[in-house]
Write an enzyme that holds these catalytic residues in place. Structure first.
Site, short mmCIF file in Angstrom:
data_model
loop_
_atom_site.label_atom_id
_atom_site.label_comp_id
_atom_site.label_asym_id
_atom_site.label_seq_id
_atom_site.Cartn_x
_atom_site.Cartn_y
_atom_site.Cartn_z
CG ASP A 183 38.08 51.81 40.11
OD1 ASP A 183 39.24 51.37 40.09
OD2 ASP A 183 37.67 52.66 39.29
CG HIS A 238 45.11 44.56 43.24
ND1 HIS A 238 44.04 45.34 42.84
CD2 HIS A 238 46.07 44.73 42.28
CE1 HIS A 238 44.34 45.94 41.70
NE2 HIS A 238 45.57 45.59 41.34
CG LEU A 240 25.49 36.95 49.76
CD1 LEU A 240 24.79 38.30 49.84
CD2 LEU A 240 26.96 37.14 50.06
#
Ligand code: FPP
Length: 252
Positions: free
Chosen positions: A32, A49, A143
């Site tokens: 955020d 972003h 991962l």
């Protein structure tokens, strides 16, 4: 005098120390603060972003290096469609740019891309990019980079309940045998363990419809740092604090 946390050698020392103790196997992050980061610099929100996208790469590489098994990133919620169309359009182009730029490196590092969320509702170009990355990395064993894309937890739970009812009506599932483990298998996170650590950046202290079932026993770590400023050091700090907590899972 040696600098405390900023020199590369001290980061290396902290990495080594963190890896001597149990590292959270599944970290979930609510990324955020991109908009505020851009706003602080008099830049358009989309610039935040874009910067945030670069941080995704950095944090994925570090999490993989630390031996984290799953990293779930809240990239777009079912509520994010309410944003201005230009911002949504930009956000929908980011997975393509991210995967186009960084997938070769991440694939070499054995990263496996997965998703949770309503993928069919994404624009075709976004859907194709993500599905192709999933296909390309499906045999990888490092991962799991799990993007929550067009994800909403309440909708996920309702879908799960509907599927379970449907199977019960067909006689595939007997209502008596329903338990937490079986219910988990109806969720989009089927096959993934619940997050051990949740990180939310930007000073907001809420879950915003993210993994409500899965976070039942997760340790939460909140920071005021805005996502584009989030660094490897912050990730290490969150893990260090996690390692100093006592998880009791309701016991004593
Ligand atoms: C919240 O910040 C962030 C989002 C809704 C988008 C998160 C997306 C990224 C970090 C990039 C994703 C990258 C890939 C690879 C898919 P906000 O816009 O709500 O910030 P604000 O609260 O400061 O306005």
């Amino acid at each position: 005098m040696r600098k405390k946390t900023t020199s590369p050698s001290s980061l290396q020392e902290r990495i080594e120390q963190v890896m001597e103790k149990p590292v959270p196997e599944h970290i979930a992050i609510i990324m955020d603060g991109n908009g505020r980061w851009a706003n602080n610099r008099a830049m358009p929100r989309i610039a935040g972003h874009h910067e945030g996208m670069k941080v995704v790469r950095k944090i994925t590489v570090m999490a993989n290096r630390l031996g984290v098994k799953t990293l779930t990133l809240y990239a777009f919620s079912t509520e994010n469609w309410k944003r201005p169309k230009s911002e949504v359009d930009f956000l929908m182009k980011l997975p393509e740019e991210f995967l186009g730029t960084y997938l070769p490196e991440l694939a070499t590092e054995n990263v496996k891309v997965q998703t949770i969320g309503y993928m069919e509702q994404l624009p075709p170009h976004t859907y194709r990019a993500v599905e192709s990355a999933k296909e390309r990395t499906k045999e990888n064993t490092g991962l799991i980079l799990n993007f929550a894309l067009n994800y909403g937890s309440r909708a996920e739970i309702i879908e799960a309940v509907k599927s379970a009812i449907n199977e019960a009506q067909k006689g595939i599932l007997s209502p008596e045998e329903m338990n937490e483990d079986i219910f988990s298998n109806y969720l989009m996170t089927k096959g993934l363990q619940d997050p051990d650590l949740l990180i939310r950046t930007s000073g907001e202290i809420r879950l915003s419809n993210f993994m409500l079932w899965q976070l039942a026993y997760t340790e939460f770590w909140f920071t005021d740092v805005l996502w584009p400023d989030f660094s490897e050091e912050h990730l290490i700090q969150a893990i260090e604090e996690f390692q100093n907590r006592q998880r009791r899972f309701g016991g004593v």
